[in-house]
Design a protein around this motif. Structure first.
Motif, PDB file in Angstrom:
ATOM      1  N   MET A   1      14.438  -5.430   3.015  1.00  0.00           N
ATOM      2  CA  MET A   1      13.115  -5.973   2.697  1.00  0.00           C
ATOM      3  C   MET A   1      12.085  -4.852   2.667  1.00  0.00           C
ATOM      4  N   LEU A   2      11.183  -4.931   1.705  1.00  0.00           N
ATOM      5  CA  LEU A   2      10.112  -3.954   1.559  1.00  0.00           C
ATOM      6  C   LEU A   2       8.793  -4.622   1.931  1.00  0.00           C
ATOM      7  N   GLU A   3       7.999  -3.935   2.754  1.00  0.00           N
ATOM      8  CA  GLU A   3       6.718  -4.495   3.167  1.00  0.00           C
ATOM      9  C   GLU A   3       5.608  -3.460   3.037  1.00  0.00           C
ATOM     10  N   LEU A   4       4.476  -3.907   2.528  1.00  0.00           N
ATOM     11  CA  LEU A   4       3.235  -3.144   2.607  1.00  0.00           C
ATOM     12  C   LEU A   4       2.304  -3.922   3.511  1.00  0.00           C
ATOM     13  N   ARG A   5       1.837  -3.287   4.564  1.00  0.00           N
ATOM     14  CA  ARG A   5       0.995  -3.963   5.558  1.00  0.00           C
ATOM     15  C   ARG A   5      -0.382  -3.296   5.634  1.00  0.00           C
ATOM     16  N   GLY A   6      -1.400  -4.045   5.256  1.00  0.00           N
ATOM     17  CA  GLY A   6      -2.772  -3.587   5.418  1.00  0.00           C
ATOM     18  C   GLY A   6      -3.067  -2.254   4.754  1.00  0.00           C
ATOM     19  N   VAL A   7      -2.524  -2.034   3.576  1.00  0.00           N
ATOM     20  CA  VAL A   7      -2.678  -0.743   2.903  1.00  0.00           C
ATOM     21  C   VAL A   7      -4.077  -0.610   2.296  1.00  0.00           C
ATOM     22  N   THR A   8      -4.685   0.523   2.579  1.00  0.00           N
ATOM     23  CA  THR A   8      -5.971   0.872   1.964  1.00  0.00           C
ATOM     24  C   THR A   8      -5.808   2.164   1.182  1.00  0.00           C
ATOM     25  N   LYS A   9      -6.217   2.137  -0.074  1.00  0.00           N
ATOM     26  CA  LYS A   9      -6.156   3.330  -0.922  1.00  0.00           C
ATOM     27  C   LYS A   9      -7.521   3.569  -1.549  1.00  0.00           C
ATOM     28  N   ILE A  10      -8.079   4.762  -1.288  1.00  0.00           N
ATOM     29  CA  ILE A  10      -9.381   5.141  -1.819  1.00  0.00           C
ATOM     30  C   ILE A  10      -9.214   6.397  -2.663  1.00  0.00           C
ATOM     31  N   TYR A  11      -9.643   6.317  -3.895  1.00  0.00           N
ATOM     32  CA  TYR A  11      -9.635   7.492  -4.757  1.00  0.00           C
ATOM     33  C   TYR A  11     -10.983   8.216  -4.648  1.00  0.00           C
ATOM     34  N   ASN A  12     -10.935   9.532  -4.597  1.00  0.00           N
ATOM     35  CA  ASN A  12     -12.133  10.386  -4.502  1.00  0.00           C
ATOM     36  C   ASN A  12     -13.060   9.982  -3.358  1.00  0.00           C
ATOM     37  N   ILE A  58      -2.002   7.228   1.433  1.00  0.00           N
ATOM     38  CA  ILE A  58      -2.858   6.073   1.693  1.00  0.00           C
ATOM     39  C   ILE A  58      -3.781   6.399   2.864  1.00  0.00           C
ATOM     40  N   GLU A  59      -4.918   5.728   2.883  1.00  0.00           N
ATOM     41  CA  GLU A  59      -5.911   5.974   3.942  1.00  0.00           C
ATOM     42  C   GLU A  59      -5.611   5.165   5.203  1.00  0.00           C
ATOM     43  N   ALA A  60      -4.967   4.024   5.029  1.00  0.00           N
ATOM     44  CA  ALA A  60      -4.641   3.172   6.181  1.00  0.00           C
ATOM     45  C   ALA A  60      -3.511   2.241   5.799  1.00  0.00           C
ATOM     46  N   GLY A  61      -2.859   1.658   6.807  1.00  0.00           N
ATOM     47  CA  GLY A  61      -1.790   0.708   6.569  1.00  0.00           C
ATOM     48  C   GLY A  61      -0.418   1.328   6.733  1.00  0.00           C
ATOM     49  N   ASP A  62       0.591   0.578   6.334  1.00  0.00           N
ATOM     50  CA  ASP A  62       1.969   1.022   6.535  1.00  0.00           C
ATOM     51  C   ASP A  62       2.854   0.516   5.405  1.00  0.00           C
TER      52      ASP A  62
END
Length: 254
Positions: A1-12, A58-62
């Protein structure tokens, strides 16, 4: 199983062009699912794949595979369990090497290299058998350079190379976008065959709404870093290209 948890991505980040694409984004893909992902340009489709593969930070999450975090692993470490086929047929192969040499490189993925020959000609019959299964007549072209093949042929070999070694996930990044319609249909048929026969978990980004409706057992539509449509199973099977087009147009005018 693949999970993305609470991922935050900010460009520039910190600049006047700062753009927060994902804000505490979460997604779960079950083992063995074939997920089609659609959305307009800038919706986050390819960024999602790049985050999973470790191509962008990524800036945050897992990000977790089988409950274990891979968020701190470099991309080449993640590719031990992942295969990826790119939009550009040239991206996944070495044009100045023969097909045999390309297949040998893929066959040795993850192994330690010593002073022995990289090409094991004892594997040629196995390569011919795998190429024959593609139905494109490539089994007799092992000594032809990859750069001499057509785009569709190279993409078919890229698909084979990406799945030669045992893996858990197949990432398909608009892998038919650069092909003519007839060749795209051949590659999609091969893709579906490979995913089913090897029991892979697959994520396919595509702009082709018909392919998204026809293939896979789950469909996601993304918009501005969010999933705005998520259908699987029976609900997915009853989703037509016209349904997707209607929703796509509604989102585009908002």
């Amino acid at each position: 199983m693949l999970e993305l948890r609470g991922v935050t991505k900010i460009y520039n980040p910190g600049s006047i062009t700062e753009h927060r694409l994902f804000d505490r984004f979460s997604l779960t893909v079950e083992e063995g699912q074939f997920v089609s992902i659609v959305g307009s340009n800038g919706s986050g489709k390819t960024s999602l794949l790049n985050i999973i593969c470790g191509s962008i930070p990524i800036e945050a999450g897992d990000v977790l595979v089988g409950g274990k975090s891979i968020a701190r692993l470099r991309d080449y470490r993640r590719y031990a369990v992942m295969g990826r086929v790119y939009q550009n047929p040239a991206a996944g192969t070495c044009p100045n090497l023969t097909m045999l040499e390309n297949l040998s490189l893929a066959d040795n993925k993850g192994r330690r290299f010593g002073l022995g020959r990289a090409v094991d000609r004892r594997r040629m019959d196995a390569y011919r058998e795998q190429l024959s299964s593609l139905g494109l007549g490539l089994e007799d072209k092992l000594d032809v350079k990859m750069g001499a093949l057509s785009g569709g042929q190279r993409q078919a070999v890229s698909l084979l190379m990406a799945t030669m070694t045992p893996l858990r996930f197949l990432i398909l990044d608009e892998h038919t976008a650069a092909l003519d319609p007839k060749t795209a249909e051949i590659i999609m048929t091969l893709t579906d065959k490979v995913v089913r026969e090897k029991h892979l978990t697959a994520m396919m980004v595509t702009h082709n709404l018909r392919h998204a409706a026809q293939y896979g057992d789950r469909i996601l539509m993304m918009n501005q870093g969010r999933v705005v449509l998520d259908r699987s199973g029976e609900e997915k099977r009853h989703t037509s290209m016209e349904d997707l087009l209607t929703m796509f147009n509604q989102i585009s005018t908002q």
